[in-house]
Scaffold this active site. Structure first.
Site, PDB file in Angstrom:
ATOM      1  N   LYS A   9       0.794  -1.229  -0.140  1.00 50.12           N
ATOM      2  CA  LYS A   9      -0.099   0.098   0.020  1.00 50.12           C
ATOM      3  C   LYS A   9       0.830   1.143   0.104  1.00 50.12           C
ATOM      4  O   LYS A   9       2.157   1.168   0.361  1.00 50.12           O
ATOM      5  CB  LYS A   9      -0.750  -0.201   1.149  1.00 50.12           C
ATOM      6  CG  LYS A   9      -2.078  -1.204   1.188  1.00 50.12           C
ATOM      7  CD  LYS A   9      -2.914  -1.108   2.221  1.00 50.12           C
ATOM      8  CE  LYS A   9      -3.986  -2.152   2.234  1.00 50.12           C
ATOM      9  NZ  LYS A   9      -5.019  -2.090   3.303  1.00 50.12           N
ATOM     10  N   TYR A  49     -12.325  -1.705  -3.826  1.00 46.57           N
ATOM     11  CA  TYR A  49     -12.997  -1.830  -2.362  1.00 46.57           C
ATOM     12  C   TYR A  49     -14.597  -1.964  -2.473  1.00 46.57           C
ATOM     13  O   TYR A  49     -15.187  -1.311  -1.450  1.00 46.57           O
ATOM     14  CB  TYR A  49     -12.524  -0.680  -1.543  1.00 46.57           C
ATOM     15  CG  TYR A  49     -11.081  -1.142  -0.991  1.00 46.57           C
ATOM     16  CD1 TYR A  49     -10.742  -2.454  -0.305  1.00 46.57           C
ATOM     17  CD2 TYR A  49      -9.910  -0.535  -1.333  1.00 46.57           C
ATOM     18  CE1 TYR A  49      -9.366  -2.654   0.120  1.00 46.57           C
ATOM     19  CE2 TYR A  49      -8.508  -0.879  -0.935  1.00 46.57           C
ATOM     20  CZ  TYR A  49      -8.324  -2.029  -0.221  1.00 46.57           C
ATOM     21  OH  TYR A  49      -7.141  -2.275   0.282  1.00 46.57           O
ATOM     22  N   PHE A  57     -15.263   3.385   7.148  1.00 48.13           N
ATOM     23  CA  PHE A  57     -13.952   3.964   6.814  1.00 48.13           C
ATOM     24  C   PHE A  57     -13.765   3.918   5.228  1.00 48.13           C
ATOM     25  O   PHE A  57     -12.669   4.288   4.871  1.00 48.13           O
ATOM     26  CB  PHE A  57     -12.925   3.146   7.475  1.00 48.13           C
ATOM     27  CG  PHE A  57     -13.258   1.488   7.095  1.00 48.13           C
ATOM     28  CD1 PHE A  57     -12.561   0.721   5.702  1.00 48.13           C
ATOM     29  CD2 PHE A  57     -14.087   0.621   7.817  1.00 48.13           C
ATOM     30  CE1 PHE A  57     -13.091  -0.534   5.269  1.00 48.13           C
ATOM     31  CE2 PHE A  57     -14.070  -0.752   7.458  1.00 48.13           C
ATOM     32  CZ  PHE A  57     -13.675  -1.326   6.250  1.00 48.13           C
ATOM     33  N   ARG A  85      -2.638 -14.754   4.161  1.00 41.10           N
ATOM     34  CA  ARG A  85      -3.057 -13.800   5.331  1.00 41.10           C
ATOM     35  C   ARG A  85      -2.406 -14.039   6.562  1.00 41.10           C
ATOM     36  O   ARG A  85      -2.400 -13.281   7.646  1.00 41.10           O
ATOM     37  CB  ARG A  85      -4.621 -14.472   5.347  1.00 41.10           C
ATOM     38  CG  ARG A  85      -5.519 -14.043   4.208  1.00 41.10           C
ATOM     39  CD  ARG A  85      -6.101 -12.910   3.974  1.00 41.10           C
ATOM     40  NE  ARG A  85      -6.702 -12.154   5.217  1.00 41.10           N
ATOM     41  CZ  ARG A  85      -7.400 -10.957   5.027  1.00 41.10           C
ATOM     42  NH1 ARG A  85      -7.472 -10.317   4.114  1.00 41.10           N
ATOM     43  NH2 ARG A  85      -8.105 -10.745   6.249  1.00 41.10           N
ATOM     44  N   THR A  91      -5.408  -7.187  10.583  1.00 38.98           N
ATOM     45  CA  THR A  91      -5.773  -5.968   9.786  1.00 38.98           C
ATOM     46  C   THR A  91      -5.274  -4.688  10.518  1.00 38.98           C
ATOM     47  O   THR A  91      -4.619  -3.674   9.971  1.00 38.98           O
ATOM     48  CB  THR A  91      -7.184  -5.679   9.757  1.00 38.98           C
ATOM     49  OG1 THR A  91      -8.007  -6.564   8.875  1.00 38.98           O
ATOM     50  CG2 THR A  91      -7.675  -4.270   8.750  1.00 38.98           C
ATOM     51  N   ARG A 102       2.584  -6.662   8.824  1.00 37.14           N
ATOM     52  CA  ARG A 102       1.830  -5.557   9.316  1.00 37.14           C
ATOM     53  C   ARG A 102       2.465  -5.322  10.579  1.00 37.14           C
ATOM     54  O   ARG A 102       2.654  -4.080  11.025  1.00 37.14           O
ATOM     55  CB  ARG A 102       0.163  -5.751   9.443  1.00 37.14           C
ATOM     56  CG  ARG A 102      -0.301  -5.708   7.901  1.00 37.14           C
ATOM     57  CD  ARG A 102      -1.813  -6.338   7.916  1.00 37.14           C
ATOM     58  NE  ARG A 102      -2.439  -5.810   6.855  1.00 37.14           N
ATOM     59  CZ  ARG A 102      -3.709  -6.417   6.524  1.00 37.14           C
ATOM     60  NH1 ARG A 102      -4.168  -7.074   7.171  1.00 37.14           N
ATOM     61  NH2 ARG A 102      -4.474  -5.895   5.459  1.00 37.14           N
ATOM     62  N   ASN A 112      -2.039   0.076   6.787  1.00 37.02           N
ATOM     63  CA  ASN A 112      -1.514  -1.148   7.463  1.00 37.02           C
ATOM     64  C   ASN A 112      -0.358  -1.831   6.390  1.00 37.02           C
ATOM     65  O   ASN A 112      -0.547  -3.050   6.309  1.00 37.02           O
ATOM     66  CB  ASN A 112      -2.596  -2.067   7.880  1.00 37.02           C
ATOM     67  CG  ASN A 112      -3.711  -2.279   7.009  1.00 37.02           C
ATOM     68  OD1 ASN A 112      -3.499  -1.890   5.608  1.00 37.02           O
ATOM     69  ND2 ASN A 112      -4.686  -2.938   7.177  1.00 37.02           N
ATOM     70  N   HIS A 115      -1.995  -5.487   1.456  1.00 38.00           N
ATOM     71  CA  HIS A 115      -3.481  -5.931   1.199  1.00 38.00           C
ATOM     72  C   HIS A 115      -3.013  -7.470   0.908  1.00 38.00           C
ATOM     73  O   HIS A 115      -2.426  -7.796   0.316  1.00 38.00           O
ATOM     74  CB  HIS A 115      -4.264  -5.406   0.000  1.00 38.00           C
ATOM     75  CG  HIS A 115      -5.207  -6.196  -0.512  1.00 38.00           C
ATOM     76  ND1 HIS A 115      -6.532  -5.954   0.013  1.00 38.00           N
ATOM     77  CD2 HIS A 115      -5.416  -7.056  -1.368  1.00 38.00           C
ATOM     78  CE1 HIS A 115      -7.351  -6.772  -0.557  1.00 38.00           C
ATOM     79  NE2 HIS A 115      -6.825  -7.527  -1.330  1.00 38.00           N
ATOM     80  N   GLU A 126      -9.216 -10.248  -8.085  1.00 42.33           N
ATOM     81  CA  GLU A 126      -8.478  -9.060  -7.798  1.00 42.33           C
ATOM     82  C   GLU A 126      -7.251  -9.026  -8.811  1.00 42.33           C
ATOM     83  O   GLU A 126      -6.635  -7.938  -9.105  1.00 42.33           O
ATOM     84  CB  GLU A 126      -8.056  -9.014  -6.238  1.00 42.33           C
ATOM     85  CG  GLU A 126      -9.183  -8.706  -5.709  1.00 42.33           C
ATOM     86  CD  GLU A 126      -8.745  -8.797  -3.941  1.00 42.33           C
ATOM     87  OE1 GLU A 126      -9.948  -8.672  -3.176  1.00 42.33           O
ATOM     88  OE2 GLU A 126      -7.699  -9.317  -3.550  1.00 42.33           O
TER      89      GLU A 126
HETATM   90  N1  UDP Z   1      -9.749  -0.491   7.117  1.00 46.11           N
HETATM   91  C1  UDP Z   1      -9.806   0.526   7.959  1.00 46.11           C
HETATM   92  N2  UDP Z   1     -10.575   0.799   9.087  1.00 46.11           N
HETATM   93  C2  UDP Z   1     -11.096  -0.560   9.517  1.00 46.11           C
HETATM   94  C3  UDP Z   1     -11.169  -1.731   9.018  1.00 46.11           C
HETATM   95  C4  UDP Z   1     -10.415  -1.773   7.677  1.00 46.11           C
HETATM   96  O1  UDP Z   1      -9.226   1.656   7.636  1.00 46.11           O
HETATM   97  O2  UDP Z   1     -11.873  -0.645  10.659  1.00 46.11           O
HETATM   98  C5  UDP Z   1      -8.824  -0.556   5.838  1.00 46.11           C
HETATM   99  C6  UDP Z   1      -7.783  -1.106   6.146  1.00 46.11           C
HETATM  100  O3  UDP Z   1      -6.545  -0.471   5.143  1.00 46.11           O
HETATM  101  C7  UDP Z   1      -7.906  -2.532   5.670  1.00 46.11           C
HETATM  102  C8  UDP Z   1      -8.934  -2.433   4.455  1.00 46.11           C
HETATM  103  O4  UDP Z   1      -9.672  -1.354   4.981  1.00 46.11           O
HETATM  104  O5  UDP Z   1      -6.788  -3.313   5.133  1.00 46.11           O
HETATM  105  C9  UDP Z   1     -10.004  -3.262   4.025  1.00 46.11           C
HETATM  106  O6  UDP Z   1     -10.535  -4.087   5.319  1.00 46.11           O
HETATM  107  P1  UDP Z   1     -10.634  -5.660   5.685  1.00 46.11           P
HETATM  108  O7  UDP Z   1     -11.532  -5.579   6.698  1.00 46.11           O
HETATM  109  O8  UDP Z   1     -10.924  -6.205   4.426  1.00 46.11           O
HETATM  110  O9  UDP Z   1      -9.138  -5.739   6.026  1.00 46.11           O
HETATM  111  P2  UDP Z   1      -7.974  -6.756   5.463  1.00 46.11           P
HETATM  112  O10 UDP Z   1      -8.823  -7.894   4.607  1.00 46.11           O
HETATM  113  O11 UDP Z   1      -7.056  -5.792   4.584  1.00 46.11           O
HETATM  114  O12 UDP Z   1      -7.297  -7.295   6.592  1.00 46.11           O
HETATM  115 MG    MG Z   2     -10.211  -7.643   3.194  1.00 44.68          MG
END
Ligand code: UDP
Ligand code: MG
Length: 138
Positions: A9, A49, A57, A85, A91, A102, A112, A115, A126
């Protein structure tokens, strides 16, 4: 072998962390099958997204993801989606296991560092989003 999509990112790409993150992913057993660098347009980030469109968010996330260059990569490994993952961690970096990408590189729950696709179906979608010209990668 299976494939997944990672994106370094803008926070991590813009702070000199690209090389070490790719090295960590390769050390963890991933092969890079495709890679590019781009600054996403607002339309691209909104579409990528789209699943989060109704979340509080979403607007901030789109602004962050369009704030500078990012680096999407198609990665290959056994059980690639689940394994990525694991390697990237939770996250919120405050909740990510020590040693994960992370935990080592992220600034906040939003900024973070990386992705990772969350299912095989989303990984296919994707990878096609960033590498539409590639029928078979690598
Ligand atoms: N995100 C955020 N606030 C939140 C949850 C997610 O800013 O409370 C952002 C963060 O950059 C995250 C992305 O949105 O990586 C996508 O969210 P997701 O729940 O899919 O998390 P991920 O799969 O990336 O762990
Ligand atoms: Mg996600």
């Amino acid at each position: 072998m299976s494939q997944t999509l990672a994106i370094i990112k803008p926070d991590a790409a813009g702070s000199g962390r690209t090389g070490r993150i790719i090295a960590q992913l390769e050390s963890a057993g991933f092969t890079v099958r495709a890679v590019r660098m781009l600054t996403m347009t607002r339309a691209q980030a909104e579409a990528f997204y789209d699943v989060h469109r109704e979340r509080p968010f979403y607007g901030s996330l789109v602004a962050f993801m369009t704030s500078g260059p990012c680096i999407p990569m198609a990665l290959e490994a056994p059980d690639a989606v689940r394994r990525l993952r694991e390697v990237i961690g939770a996250t919120d970096p405050a909740e990510a296991d020590p040693g994960t990408v992370r935990a080592l590189n992220a600034e906040s729950k939003e900024r973070n560092a990386i992705h990772g696709s969350d299912s095989d179906e989303n990984a296919r979608r994707e990878i096609g989003f960033f590498f539409p010209e590639c029928d078979r990668l690598g």
